[in-house]
Scaffold this active site. Structure first.
Site, mmCIF file in Angstrom:
data_model
loop_
_atom_site.group_PDB
_atom_site.id
_atom_site.type_symbol
_atom_site.label_atom_id
_atom_site.label_comp_id
_atom_site.label_asym_id
_atom_site.label_seq_id
_atom_site.Cartn_x
_atom_site.Cartn_y
_atom_site.Cartn_z
ATOM 1 N N LYS A 1 -2.773 2.942 -7.605
ATOM 2 C CA LYS A 1 -1.691 3.709 -8.223
ATOM 3 C C LYS A 1 -1.836 5.170 -7.834
ATOM 4 C CE LYS A 1 1.816 2.692 -10.891
ATOM 5 N NZ LYS A 1 2.523 1.397 -10.941
ATOM 6 N N ASN B 1 15.493 2.150 -13.474
ATOM 7 C CA ASN B 1 15.566 1.107 -12.448
ATOM 8 C C ASN B 1 15.258 -0.275 -13.002
ATOM 9 O OD1 ASN B 1 13.986 -0.613 -10.394
ATOM 10 N ND2 ASN B 1 15.253 0.713 -9.145
ATOM 11 N N THR C 1 12.163 -5.693 -9.960
ATOM 12 C CA THR C 1 11.380 -5.649 -11.208
ATOM 13 C C THR C 1 12.212 -6.207 -12.354
ATOM 14 O OG1 THR C 1 10.218 -3.734 -10.369
ATOM 15 C CG2 THR C 1 10.042 -4.141 -12.729
ATOM 16 N N SER D 1 8.047 -5.932 -3.022
ATOM 17 C CA SER D 1 7.388 -4.941 -2.157
ATOM 18 C C SER D 1 6.547 -5.671 -1.105
ATOM 19 C CB SER D 1 6.471 -4.034 -2.972
ATOM 20 O OG SER D 1 7.169 -2.895 -3.418
ATOM 21 N N LYS E 1 -2.362 -1.826 -3.477
ATOM 22 C CA LYS E 1 -0.907 -1.672 -3.581
ATOM 23 C C LYS E 1 -0.556 -1.106 -4.945
ATOM 24 C CE LYS E 1 3.234 -2.805 -1.931
ATOM 25 N NZ LYS E 1 3.660 -1.417 -2.177
ATOM 26 N N LYS F 1 -2.250 -7.823 -11.714
ATOM 27 C CA LYS F 1 -0.894 -8.317 -11.422
ATOM 28 C C LYS F 1 -0.826 -8.991 -10.047
ATOM 29 C CE LYS F 1 1.996 -5.218 -12.606
ATOM 30 N NZ LYS F 1 2.784 -3.983 -12.560
HETATM 31 P P1 NAD Z 1 12.696 4.970 -14.035
HETATM 32 O O1 NAD Z 1 12.233 6.357 -13.786
HETATM 33 O O2 NAD Z 1 13.766 4.402 -13.169
HETATM 34 O O3 NAD Z 1 13.222 4.838 -15.545
HETATM 35 C C1 NAD Z 1 12.466 5.210 -16.628
HETATM 36 C C2 NAD Z 1 13.393 5.241 -17.840
HETATM 37 O O4 NAD Z 1 12.617 5.527 -18.994
HETATM 38 C C3 NAD Z 1 14.476 6.313 -17.764
HETATM 39 O O5 NAD Z 1 15.678 5.816 -18.311
HETATM 40 C C4 NAD Z 1 13.918 7.421 -18.672
HETATM 41 O O6 NAD Z 1 14.942 8.209 -19.256
HETATM 42 C C5 NAD Z 1 13.230 6.564 -19.710
HETATM 43 N N1 NAD Z 1 12.213 7.298 -20.443
HETATM 44 C C6 NAD Z 1 11.308 8.217 -19.995
HETATM 45 N N2 NAD Z 1 10.566 8.670 -21.019
HETATM 46 C C7 NAD Z 1 11.000 8.022 -22.125
HETATM 47 C C8 NAD Z 1 10.640 8.051 -23.491
HETATM 48 N N3 NAD Z 1 9.678 8.862 -23.911
HETATM 49 N N4 NAD Z 1 11.302 7.240 -24.341
HETATM 50 C C9 NAD Z 1 12.288 6.421 -23.911
HETATM 51 N N5 NAD Z 1 12.684 6.345 -22.635
HETATM 52 C C10 NAD Z 1 12.048 7.144 -21.770
HETATM 53 O O7 NAD Z 1 11.379 4.082 -14.056
HETATM 54 P P2 NAD Z 1 11.237 2.534 -13.776
HETATM 55 O O8 NAD Z 1 10.934 2.374 -12.348
HETATM 56 O O9 NAD Z 1 12.384 1.811 -14.390
HETATM 57 O O10 NAD Z 1 9.888 2.231 -14.580
HETATM 58 C C11 NAD Z 1 9.898 1.963 -15.971
HETATM 59 C C12 NAD Z 1 8.607 1.237 -16.344
HETATM 60 O O11 NAD Z 1 8.529 0.045 -15.582
HETATM 61 C C13 NAD Z 1 7.313 2.005 -16.043
HETATM 62 O O12 NAD Z 1 6.356 1.718 -17.024
HETATM 63 C C14 NAD Z 1 6.869 1.461 -14.710
HETATM 64 O O13 NAD Z 1 5.473 1.601 -14.513
HETATM 65 C C15 NAD Z 1 7.291 0.021 -14.882
HETATM 66 N N6 NAD Z 1 7.443 -0.663 -13.606
HETATM 67 C C16 NAD Z 1 8.413 -0.296 -12.717
HETATM 68 C C17 NAD Z 1 8.503 -0.976 -11.488
HETATM 69 C C18 NAD Z 1 9.568 -0.659 -10.494
HETATM 70 O O14 NAD Z 1 9.615 -1.328 -9.462
HETATM 71 N N7 NAD Z 1 10.446 0.278 -10.735
HETATM 72 C C19 NAD Z 1 7.604 -2.013 -11.200
HETATM 73 C C20 NAD Z 1 6.647 -2.363 -12.135
HETATM 74 C C21 NAD Z 1 6.570 -1.673 -13.330
#
Ligand code: NAD
Length: 430
Positions: free
Chosen positions: A105, A220, A189, A357, A69, A93
């Site tokens: 992934k 998100n 998350t 999920s 996953k 995790k």
């Molecule tokens: P997303 O695409 O919704 O948001 C990412 C955010 O980071 C955006 O606001 C973007 O502008 C910002 N960003 C991108 N590059 C950047 C930089 N260099 N400096 C500062 N900000 C920057 O992504 P997300 O889903 O919120 O994921 C964010 C993190 O959380 C990732 O590391 C992801 O692996 C982790 N994560 C997300 C989920 C999920 O369900 N969405 C679950 C587990 C982990």
């Protein structure tokens, strides 16, 4: 840190914590090799009639606890190594949260903001055409990650179903609710991370109104964690996105900031061209400055490898809560420990996403959707249980939270690996 270092770094962490926690070396070794990695060219017809070839990856890292996953990331810096590191972290995790899953992934090397909506749809469908025999509801179940979202998951499910000629909502999670997604997945998350911070605050008697928090990222995950913390009275004094950040001593109203970003944004494909920097009267800061703020809690919620040897000395936060995957390089972590910074690790903090999920997958398989309260209360149970286990091990055995979280996960994986038999069981010389 380069992305190949990210994977080596992730492997080193497993080796070190495995040795420290006295995990059977055979168990540790089983986690050093990804089960399978596929790299594919994804031909996409562009709007101008030309064909462009993108590179896509999928890594099924380890499936000892169940089907693999993990999310799919669209980003120009995606590499095979990064995808493997992320697959390893998903393995840890899922084990920590006691989900019946292994880790995986995927990713595509692309700047998605440069694609039109139709190009983005064609790319997403091309990814599934390339991976259709590698994924599946009993085998490997993708989900959203950076710059992918529910709509993209919907396209991907649709393509998979068209190829297999069968309805198969359980092949992917994080779908729109109208296409079989789960209520509460969008916030999961962030809500899971919020639960961890809330529990830590309770254990350590923090007063929310006196707790200053800086959040890197406004996507998100970070939107929901910031929103929920602010609702409890915590002060979000800084927030950023890829273009930069903003700072306010008195704290931001996250909901209106988010609404403003949504309403004022110029949408191109599904991405926002507007930065938080352009939204309100405030002090503008860079992402580097945000990381160096003197706050109670720093929440990196964007990408991995943002705290490295180069900037670790500038970190002044007392606590770091890793919403992003892998934001701290291992060597930098040792320095942070010396500085007395407490770190809640990604494998615990952002596990709310994969947990809901999993709920979505269960609902799809059972054909019976749950209401939002059921999703939230089950998430609450899972997150607080995992937090308690990590807290207890960390405080009773004087381990860091990361060491404790990995130890819980490695022990669980260890039980599964050893029940297949290890050298001790099979050797014939004694
Ligand atoms: P997303 O695409 O919704 O948001 C990412 C955010 O980071 C955006 O606001 C973007 O502008 C910002 N960003 C991108 N590059 C950047 C930089 N260099 N400096 C500062 N900000 C920057 O992504 P997300 O889903 O919120 O994921 C964010 C993190 O959380 C990732 O590391 C992801 O692996 C982790 N994560 C997300 C989920 C999920 O369900 N969405 C679950 C587990 C982990």
């Amino acid at each position: 840190m380069s992305n190949s270092d990210v994977f080596q770094d992730a492997l080193n962490r497993v080796r070190e914590i495995g040795a420290d926690a006295d995990i059977n070396p055979e168990v540790v070794e089983s986690l050093l090799y990804p089960k399978a990695v596929i790299k594919a060219s994804l031909p996409v017809r562009m709007d101008d009639g030309s064909t462009k070839y993108f590179t896509g990856y999928r890594c099924r890292y380890n499936d000892v606890l169940g089907p693999t996953k993990g999310g799919i990331r669209y980003h120009p810096q995606v590499t095979g190594e990064e995808v493997q590191a992320l697959g390893l972290w998903m393995t840890i995790k899922c084990a920590l949260l006691r989900l019946p899953y292994g880790g995986a992934k995927g990713g595509v090397i692309v700047q998605p903001k440069e694609l039109s909506p139709m190009e983005l749809e064609r790319l997403s469908r091309a990814y599934v055409r390339a991976m259709a025999d590698f994924i599946g509801p009993q085998v490997d179940i993708p989900a959203p990650d950076v710059y992918t979202n529910a709509r993209i998951m919907g396209w991907m499910m649709d393509e998979y179903e068209a190829i297999k000629r069968v309805r198969s909502p359980g092949v992917i999670t994080g779908k729109p609710v109208s296409l079989g997604g789960s209520l509460g997945r969008d916030e999961a998350t962030g809500r899971g991370a919020y639960i961890c911070i809330r529990e830590l605050a309770l254990k350590q008697d923090w007063q929310p109104e006196k707790t200053r928090i800086a959040v890197q990222g406004f996507g998100n995950a970070s939107y929901h964690v910031a929103r929920l913390l602010q609702k409890d009275g915590f002060k979000i004094v800084a927030i950023s996105d890829s273009q930069g950040g903003i700072y306010s001593d008195s704290g931001f109203d996250i909901e209106s900031l988010w609404k403003e970003k949504q309403s004022s944004r110029q949408v191109r494909a599904v991405y926002c061209e507007q930065s938080v920097c352009q939204l309100v009267e405030h002090k503008e800061i860079t992402n580097e400055e945000l990381l160096a703020l003197d706050v109670d809690v720093l929440v990196p919620a964007a990408l991995e490898g943002v705290i490295t040897n180069d900037n670790v000395k500038s970190i002044r936060a007392k606590n770091i809560v890793e919403v992003a995957n892998g934001p701290i390089q291992t060597e930098a972590e040792a320095e942070l420990e010396k500085q007395g910074v407490s770190i809640l690790p990604d494998v615990l903090v952002n596990a709310g996403g994969v947990t809901v999920s999993y709920f979505e997958w269960v609902q799809n398989r059972g054909g019976y959707p749950w209401d939002l309260e059921e999703v939230r209360s089950k998430l609450e149970v899972q997150m607080t249980r995992a937090f308690e286990q990590v807290w207890k091990l960390a405080t009773t055995e004087n381990r860091t939270f990361r060491n404790a979280a990995y130890t819980v996960a490695l022990r669980r994986i260890g039980e599964a690996v050893t029940s297949h038999g290890t050298r001790e069981y099979f050797r014939e010389d004694e």
